[in-house]
Design a protein around this motif. Structure first.
Motif, PDB file in Angstrom:
ATOM      1  N   SER A  29       0.970  -1.232   0.019  1.00 54.93           N
ATOM      2  CA  SER A  29       0.009  -0.034  -0.050  1.00 54.93           C
ATOM      3  C   SER A  29       0.805   1.242  -0.048  1.00 54.93           C
ATOM      4  O   SER A  29       0.477   2.345  -0.597  1.00 54.93           O
ATOM      5  N   THR A  30       2.209   1.089   0.490  1.00 56.17           N
ATOM      6  CA  THR A  30       2.938   2.338   0.580  1.00 56.17           C
ATOM      7  C   THR A  30       3.411   2.438  -0.876  1.00 56.17           C
ATOM      8  O   THR A  30       3.496   3.675  -1.318  1.00 56.17           O
ATOM      9  N   ALA A  31       3.825   1.709  -1.601  1.00 56.05           N
ATOM     10  CA  ALA A  31       4.471   1.647  -2.903  1.00 56.05           C
ATOM     11  C   ALA A  31       3.073   2.166  -3.648  1.00 56.05           C
ATOM     12  O   ALA A  31       3.466   3.119  -4.758  1.00 56.05           O
ATOM     13  N   VAL A  32       2.045   1.694  -3.571  1.00 54.70           N
ATOM     14  CA  VAL A  32       0.634   2.335  -4.191  1.00 54.70           C
ATOM     15  C   VAL A  32       0.526   3.716  -3.970  1.00 54.70           C
ATOM     16  O   VAL A  32       0.224   4.420  -5.060  1.00 54.70           O
ATOM     17  N   ALA A  33       0.602   4.081  -2.822  1.00 52.29           N
ATOM     18  CA  ALA A  33       0.372   5.640  -2.482  1.00 52.29           C
ATOM     19  C   ALA A  33       1.414   6.357  -3.535  1.00 52.29           C
ATOM     20  O   ALA A  33       0.988   7.405  -4.046  1.00 52.29           O
ATOM     21  N   ILE A  34       2.583   5.834  -3.942  1.00 56.63           N
ATOM     22  CA  ILE A  34       3.549   6.686  -4.464  1.00 56.63           C
ATOM     23  C   ILE A  34       3.327   6.595  -5.952  1.00 56.63           C
ATOM     24  O   ILE A  34       3.331   7.379  -6.775  1.00 56.63           O
ATOM     25  N   VAL A  35       2.705   5.282  -6.429  1.00 56.56           N
ATOM     26  CA  VAL A  35       2.259   5.302  -7.816  1.00 56.56           C
ATOM     27  C   VAL A  35       1.207   6.163  -8.200  1.00 56.56           C
ATOM     28  O   VAL A  35       1.096   7.035  -8.895  1.00 56.56           O
ATOM     29  N   ALA A  36       0.112   6.217  -7.124  1.00 51.48           N
ATOM     30  CA  ALA A  36      -1.012   7.167  -7.499  1.00 51.48           C
ATOM     31  C   ALA A  36      -0.649   8.644  -7.451  1.00 51.48           C
ATOM     32  O   ALA A  36      -1.210   9.238  -8.400  1.00 51.48           O
ATOM     33  N   ALA A  37       0.566   8.948  -6.529  1.00 54.73           N
ATOM     34  CA  ALA A  37       0.901  10.340  -6.561  1.00 54.73           C
ATOM     35  C   ALA A  37       1.538  10.630  -7.858  1.00 54.73           C
ATOM     36  O   ALA A  37       1.547  11.511  -8.417  1.00 54.73           O
ATOM     37  N   SER A  38       2.292   9.789  -8.535  1.00 54.48           N
ATOM     38  CA  SER A  38       2.880   9.992  -9.720  1.00 54.48           C
ATOM     39  C   SER A  38       2.044  10.107 -10.748  1.00 54.48           C
ATOM     40  O   SER A  38       2.513  10.588 -11.855  1.00 54.48           O
ATOM     41  N   ALA A  39       0.708   9.512 -10.588  1.00 54.25           N
ATOM     42  CA  ALA A  39      -0.256   9.828 -11.958  1.00 54.25           C
ATOM     43  C   ALA A  39      -0.843  11.040 -11.678  1.00 54.25           C
ATOM     44  O   ALA A  39      -1.794  11.615 -12.590  1.00 54.25           O
ATOM     45  N   GLU A  82      -5.067  -6.626   1.241  1.00 55.51           N
ATOM     46  CA  GLU A  82      -4.778  -6.154  -0.029  1.00 55.51           C
ATOM     47  C   GLU A  82      -5.664  -6.667  -1.165  1.00 55.51           C
ATOM     48  O   GLU A  82      -6.329  -7.799  -0.883  1.00 55.51           O
ATOM     49  N   ILE A  83      -5.622  -5.960  -2.140  1.00 54.05           N
ATOM     50  CA  ILE A  83      -6.143  -6.860  -3.475  1.00 54.05           C
ATOM     51  C   ILE A  83      -5.121  -7.942  -3.631  1.00 54.05           C
ATOM     52  O   ILE A  83      -3.972  -7.646  -3.935  1.00 54.05           O
ATOM     53  N   SER A  84      -5.823  -9.190  -3.597  1.00 48.42           N
ATOM     54  CA  SER A  84      -4.847 -10.351  -3.540  1.00 48.42           C
ATOM     55  C   SER A  84      -4.273 -10.919  -4.871  1.00 48.42           C
ATOM     56  O   SER A  84      -5.091 -10.850  -5.568  1.00 48.42           O
ATOM     57  N   GLU A 122      14.689  -4.484   3.594  1.00 50.93           N
ATOM     58  CA  GLU A 122      14.498  -5.393   2.519  1.00 50.93           C
ATOM     59  C   GLU A 122      13.223  -4.991   1.883  1.00 50.93           C
ATOM     60  O   GLU A 122      13.204  -5.034   0.446  1.00 50.93           O
ATOM     61  N   ASN A 123      12.106  -4.469   2.386  1.00 52.55           N
ATOM     62  CA  ASN A 123      11.066  -4.104   1.672  1.00 52.55           C
ATOM     63  C   ASN A 123      11.319  -2.845   0.828  1.00 52.55           C
ATOM     64  O   ASN A 123      10.855  -2.635  -0.096  1.00 52.55           O
ATOM     65  N   ALA A 124      12.122  -2.125   1.333  1.00 52.41           N
ATOM     66  CA  ALA A 124      12.593  -0.775   0.643  1.00 52.41           C
ATOM     67  C   ALA A 124      13.039  -1.191  -0.563  1.00 52.41           C
ATOM     68  O   ALA A 124      12.960  -0.612  -1.786  1.00 52.41           O
ATOM     69  N   ASN A 125      13.878  -2.024  -0.445  1.00 54.63           N
ATOM     70  CA  ASN A 125      14.791  -2.663  -1.663  1.00 54.63           C
ATOM     71  C   ASN A 125      13.874  -3.416  -2.740  1.00 54.63           C
ATOM     72  O   ASN A 125      14.071  -2.887  -4.006  1.00 54.63           O
ATOM     73  N   THR A 126      12.702  -4.100  -2.215  1.00 55.49           N
ATOM     74  CA  THR A 126      11.742  -4.527  -2.999  1.00 55.49           C
ATOM     75  C   THR A 126      11.009  -3.320  -3.876  1.00 55.49           C
ATOM     76  O   THR A 126      10.995  -3.659  -5.159  1.00 55.49           O
ATOM     77  N   ILE A 127      10.602  -2.466  -3.268  1.00 50.57           N
ATOM     78  CA  ILE A 127      10.105  -1.271  -3.839  1.00 50.57           C
ATOM     79  C   ILE A 127      10.983  -0.572  -4.846  1.00 50.57           C
ATOM     80  O   ILE A 127      10.382  -0.156  -6.083  1.00 50.57           O
ATOM     81  N   ARG A 128      12.016  -0.436  -4.392  1.00 48.19           N
ATOM     82  CA  ARG A 128      13.192   0.335  -5.385  1.00 48.19           C
ATOM     83  C   ARG A 128      13.297  -0.639  -6.653  1.00 48.19           C
ATOM     84  O   ARG A 128      13.365   0.112  -7.807  1.00 48.19           O
ATOM     85  N   GLN A 129      13.316  -2.010  -6.540  1.00 54.17           N
ATOM     86  CA  GLN A 129      13.560  -2.911  -7.555  1.00 54.17           C
ATOM     87  C   GLN A 129      12.281  -2.797  -8.635  1.00 54.17           C
ATOM     88  O   GLN A 129      12.424  -2.992  -9.661  1.00 54.17           O
ATOM     89  N   VAL A 130      11.067  -2.860  -7.878  1.00 53.66           N
ATOM     90  CA  VAL A 130       9.984  -2.401  -8.846  1.00 53.66           C
ATOM     91  C   VAL A 130       9.700  -1.290  -9.530  1.00 53.66           C
ATOM     92  O   VAL A 130       9.537  -1.318 -10.746  1.00 53.66           O
ATOM     93  N   PHE A 131      10.185  -0.337  -8.813  1.00 56.70           N
ATOM     94  CA  PHE A 131      10.036   0.949  -9.420  1.00 56.70           C
ATOM     95  C   PHE A 131      11.044   1.416 -10.633  1.00 56.70           C
ATOM     96  O   PHE A 131      10.990   1.728 -11.783  1.00 56.70           O
ATOM     97  N   SER A 132      12.269   0.691 -10.227  1.00 57.48           N
ATOM     98  CA  SER A 132      13.382   0.763 -11.436  1.00 57.48           C
ATOM     99  C   SER A 132      13.196  -0.200 -12.493  1.00 57.48           C
ATOM    100  O   SER A 132      13.954  -0.197 -13.606  1.00 57.48           O
ATOM    101  N   GLY A 133      12.377  -1.192 -12.525  1.00 54.72           N
ATOM    102  CA  GLY A 133      12.007  -2.200 -13.520  1.00 54.72           C
ATOM    103  C   GLY A 133      12.825  -3.455 -13.227  1.00 54.72           C
ATOM    104  O   GLY A 133      12.875  -4.448 -14.218  1.00 54.72           O
ATOM    105  N   ASP A 148       3.725  -7.285  -9.927  1.00 58.36           N
ATOM    106  CA  ASP A 148       2.230  -7.544 -10.164  1.00 58.36           C
ATOM    107  C   ASP A 148       1.178  -7.058  -9.233  1.00 58.36           C
ATOM    108  O   ASP A 148       0.356  -6.659  -9.232  1.00 58.36           O
ATOM    109  N   SER A 149       1.721  -7.304  -7.805  1.00 63.76           N
ATOM    110  CA  SER A 149       0.862  -6.983  -6.765  1.00 63.76           C
ATOM    111  C   SER A 149       0.776  -5.553  -6.696  1.00 63.76           C
ATOM    112  O   SER A 149      -0.403  -5.126  -6.227  1.00 63.76           O
ATOM    113  N   VAL A 150       1.827  -4.753  -6.869  1.00 67.32           N
ATOM    114  CA  VAL A 150       1.818  -3.456  -6.875  1.00 67.32           C
ATOM    115  C   VAL A 150       0.769  -2.876  -7.953  1.00 67.32           C
ATOM    116  O   VAL A 150       0.181  -1.946  -7.641  1.00 67.32           O
TER     117      VAL A 150
END
Length: 349
Positions: free
Chosen positions: A92-102, A227-229, A271-282, A290-292
């Motif tokens: 949900s934290t990653a989602v907040a950032i994606v939503a703001a980027s929109a 979350e949406i599962s 570890e979760n911060a690194n996950t979010i960075r890896q998702v955002f960086s591609g 996919d969960s994000v």
């Protein structure tokens, strides 16, 4: 006052809005002792709170928090959930950032973890985001970059007084399971909210309606995810313009492959911060991405940028692939630390 309230509750009598408002105000003003607060919590839990009582408590908690009024166009969004479900990385934290980027203005409400390894505050700190901003600075951030983190303990003095007795007693009351995510201090009325128990979906959505929410998705993965599962079906209670609808969705509806909990499980904040960075960086294009995407799709739909979740999914993928989500995270980090430095300078003697 408290004696009368306890007497009514122990005799299975519903409290009035005025009694609840007065009680929450008295707690805020330190006129109620911790023992009396604990007595109220246990008595209310034993009676069983009604929908009217829960709605009145939520409204009173909003009225007695430190409120923000950022000067921004449109509605504000939150992605704060109940917590307490199966522990995943901070989706949900990653989602907040994606939503703001929109372009959706996000007032991300949250705190440190109570039930998992990493709460939203924990992972944001690991992402180099300053979390302890003054209300004025948080408002300015929403005006400047479209997102701010609202660290719940700084905005909710009443919650700081009701949670210690609850913790000491070893119980979970409605303050933890329902009220917390619904009392955004900026009055956000758009919400993608994960709920950890299916039986709470109806209550949460009804309380949100009483609080004037404009559009919300209140979701529970039937596997136990708040979350949406991506693990299986998700129960959805959708509130839109005062009307409630209920339905079920699955990952396959949106062309996604189911995964296991271990694929998206939580780690430490770092570890979760690194996950979010890896998702955002591609770098990470697997189940965690996919969960994000799936949850961000829900947020973009709630925010009115997508006609439905399927359209939101494609939009979320573009926001990540184009680097916009990564850039929004950079802005959040830089702006929050700049305001944190200004706060420290103001506090110097």
């Amino acid at each position: 006052m408290i004696a009368n309230i306890l007497n009514k509750l122990t005799n299975q009598i519903e409290l009035t809005n005025e009694e609840i408002s007065g009680l929450i105000r008295a707690i805020n003003e330190d006129k109620i002792s911790p023992v009396q607060i604990a007595g109220f919590q246990v008595a209310l839990m034993m009676k069983g709170p009604t929908l009217a009582e829960i709605s009145a408590i939520a409204q009173a908690m909003r009225d007695n928090c430190i409120q923000l009024s950022p000067n921004v166009p449109g509605d504000l969004m939150d992605t704060c959930g109940t917590g307490g479900g199966l522990s995943t990385f901070n989706i949900s934290t990653a989602v907040a950032i994606v939503a703001a980027s929109a372009g959706i203005t996000v007032a991300k409400h949250g705190s440190r973890s109570i039930s998992s390894l990493s709460g939203s505050a924990d992972v944001l700190e690991a992402l180099d985001v300053a979390i302890d901003l003054d209300p004025a600075d948080a408002s300015k951030m929403m005006e400047d970059i479209g997102i701010a983190f609202l660290y719940a303990p700084l905005f909710h003095p009443v919650m700081g007084k009701v949670l210690p007795p609850e913790t000491e007693l070893g119980i979970k009351t409605i303050f933890y399971t329902i009220i917390g995510p619904l009392i955004n201090p900026a009055g956000a009325n758009l919400h993608l909210m994960g709920v950890y128990k299916p039986e709470l979906l109806e209550t949460v959505s009804q309380v949100a309606r009483s609080l004037g929410y404009r559009h919300g998705l209140f979701v529970h993965g039937t596997d136990g995810l708040d979350e949406i599962s991506l693990l299986g079906p998700t129960l959805v209670h959708e509130l839109k313009d005062g009307k409630l609808s209920r339905y079920e969705i699955t990952p396959e509806q949106f062309g996604l492959t189911r995964c296991t909990l271990s694929d998206i499980a939580t780690g430490t904040p770092a570890e979760n911060a690194n996950t979010i960075r890896q998702v955002f960086s591609g770098i990470d294009k697997g189940p965690r991405r996919d969960s994000v995407l799936l949850n961000a799709a829900g947020a973009l739909y709630v925010g009115g940028l997508a006609e439905n979740i399927a359209e939101g999914l494609a939009m979320a993928a573009d926001l990540i692939d184009s680097g916009k989500a990564q850039e929004k995270l950079r802005q959040l980090s830089e702006a929050s630390n700049r305001y944190a430095r200004h706060k420290q300078e103001r506090e110097l003697p």
